[in-house]
Design a protein around this motif. Sequence first.
Motif, short mmCIF file in Angstrom:
data_model
loop_
_atom_site.label_atom_id
_atom_site.label_comp_id
_atom_site.label_asym_id
_atom_site.label_seq_id
_atom_site.Cartn_x
_atom_site.Cartn_y
_atom_site.Cartn_z
N ARG A 100 1.03 -1.78 0.42
CA ARG A 100 -0.01 -0.16 0.03
C ARG A 100 0.87 0.90 -0.27
N TRP A 101 0.57 2.22 -0.87
CA TRP A 101 0.95 3.43 -0.62
C TRP A 101 -0.13 5.01 -0.01
N LEU A 102 0.80 5.59 1.02
CA LEU A 102 -0.10 6.19 1.25
C LEU A 102 0.33 7.75 1.47
N ARG A 103 -0.75 9.16 1.47
CA ARG A 103 -0.14 10.06 1.41
C ARG A 103 -0.53 10.88 1.87
N GLN A 104 0.31 11.34 3.27
CA GLN A 104 0.38 12.54 3.85
C GLN A 104 -0.32 13.87 3.32
N ASP A 105 -0.74 14.25 4.03
CA ASP A 105 -1.34 16.32 3.10
C ASP A 105 -1.89 16.85 4.48
N ARG A 106 -0.67 18.49 4.09
CA ARG A 106 -1.13 19.14 5.13
C ARG A 106 -2.68 19.40 5.49
N ASP A 107 -3.14 19.76 4.76
CA ASP A 107 -4.66 19.73 4.70
C ASP A 107 -6.19 19.01 4.24
N GLU A 108 -6.19 18.24 3.37
CA GLU A 108 -6.69 17.01 3.81
C GLU A 108 -6.67 15.70 3.99
N GLY A 109 -5.42 15.35 4.69
CA GLY A 109 -4.60 14.40 6.04
C GLY A 109 -4.30 13.27 5.11
N LEU A 110 -4.97 11.94 5.86
CA LEU A 110 -4.49 10.99 4.91
C LEU A 110 -4.99 10.18 3.80
N ALA A 111 -4.65 9.39 2.94
CA ALA A 111 -5.60 8.91 2.33
C ALA A 111 -4.99 8.10 1.25
#
Length: 526
Positions: free
Chosen positions: A513-524
């Motif tokens: 799995r690849w997850l991305r943490q964004d400053r505004d949106e959160g974890l996706a």
Amino acid sequence: MSFSIVVDGVSFAWSDGTPVLDGLDAAFPAGRTGLIGANGSGKSTLLRIIAGELLPRTGSVSVVGEVGYLPQNLSLKATRIVSDLLGISAARSALHAIEAGDVAEEHFAAVGDDWDVEERARVELDRLGLDHVGLDRTVATLSGGETVMVALAAQFLKRPDVLLLDEPTNNLDLDARRRLYAAVAAWPGVMLLVSHDRALLELVDQIADLREGAVRRYGGTLSGYEEMLAAEQEAAERDVRVAEADVKRQHRELIEARTKLDRRQRYGKKMYENKREPKIIMQARKRQAQVSAGKHRNMHTEKLKEARDRLTEAEQAVRDDAEIRIELPGTAVPAGRVVLELPLPRTTGRDSRVLAELVVRGPERIALLGPNGSGKTTLLRRIAEHGANVPVRYLAQRLDLLDDSLSVLDNVRALAPSAQVHEVRGRLARFLFRGDRVARPVGTLSGGERFRATLAALLSAEPPPQLLLLDEPTNNLDLPSVRQLAQALAAYRGALIVASHDLPFLEMLGLTRWLRQDRDEGLAES
């Protein structure tokens, strides 16, 4: 060729007597030089000596012009602000006082000719992708990557004649690395940088390899140096094969010569016993045979010795770089077993991929991506503190797990109290801590050595981890160690979450799995 940095007979040892450099001679010309070498070879120590942070026991260093230095590990107070890191707080305060009507002489002295200091600082920050970082923001609110980039901006703002950079890409996201590459490529002065970042080492004008206490320079980039080294290694290995064959041939000829001489001696003895010739003649022949046998034997023995010496010399020309051998705990987690359930903060975003809860099932292998300052480290800390359904271990970005005042051995034993001393020593040997090296205080270790010691302690801890959390694990590691770490993690059968900007490293781990943490949106999901 004129040299901007000259190192003359420099020796250095830590306070406990551990030697690092011994009579080192080196010279670095204008342009960009990439300093490479195995962890613990003395690269960071050499940079600190050139920067004036450490004094050599013997020898001297001369540098042409002002020196700027970015250390590998930034030790900063959390209450300091960005303006402090940039070194412009005094000038800013004085400027603001003058703008408010205070015309005291000390304010004008503090400003000097720097009336545009804030504008220049903003330009450097913006150039490095820090347009969102205010000058009054505290260090505590910056991510590791943002802190490094602010420190880089400070050096670029000062424009020293000689700039020393120690692992400048540590903790940087992909965008920040690209900006750093551009800044390095455009640097007009002298630069000496230590790095394991291959892309960065393709931007230098020359490579300097610190190996076995000596520096070897090569005019070109890392790939060119590796090609030359590979050709040398191939020739050295060919010389070893030729020398081995020569040793075998000389040994065989010595045996054959001894066999012939023994046969002659037996024949002469038989003739003497049968008295077929006058005694005086047989004795003369015996003496002559003994002298001849001695000369013959000595000749073949000397040839064999020379062949063995050539083999030893050929073997020494072949590089044999020690590599860490990581054996991760055999803690297989059944497929589908839930090892972590972590509620996530609610976001205002509408992206359906944004997660309201992070659920990890063993043995999932998850990459955690995201720009600097997006909260990856904060998320890993939350996971470690929240608690999982299985034993969890967290390798922090700042490597603060160990006690600097304790030895490597004592640090590992503190986390594995039931292990016998010989067992701990055996584990540490796989991480290249052998003999007296296990007794070294952690505070004297290089960045790469500290990582190895931390990883050894983490993996030796009781109980062994079934969920590993790694935050930028390739920071400070030399290239062979990165490969070894990737191979070990690929064989690990527990659950794994790795935050890293090193895509080639991540691609070797067999991620699920690849997850991305964004400053505004959160974890996706990525």
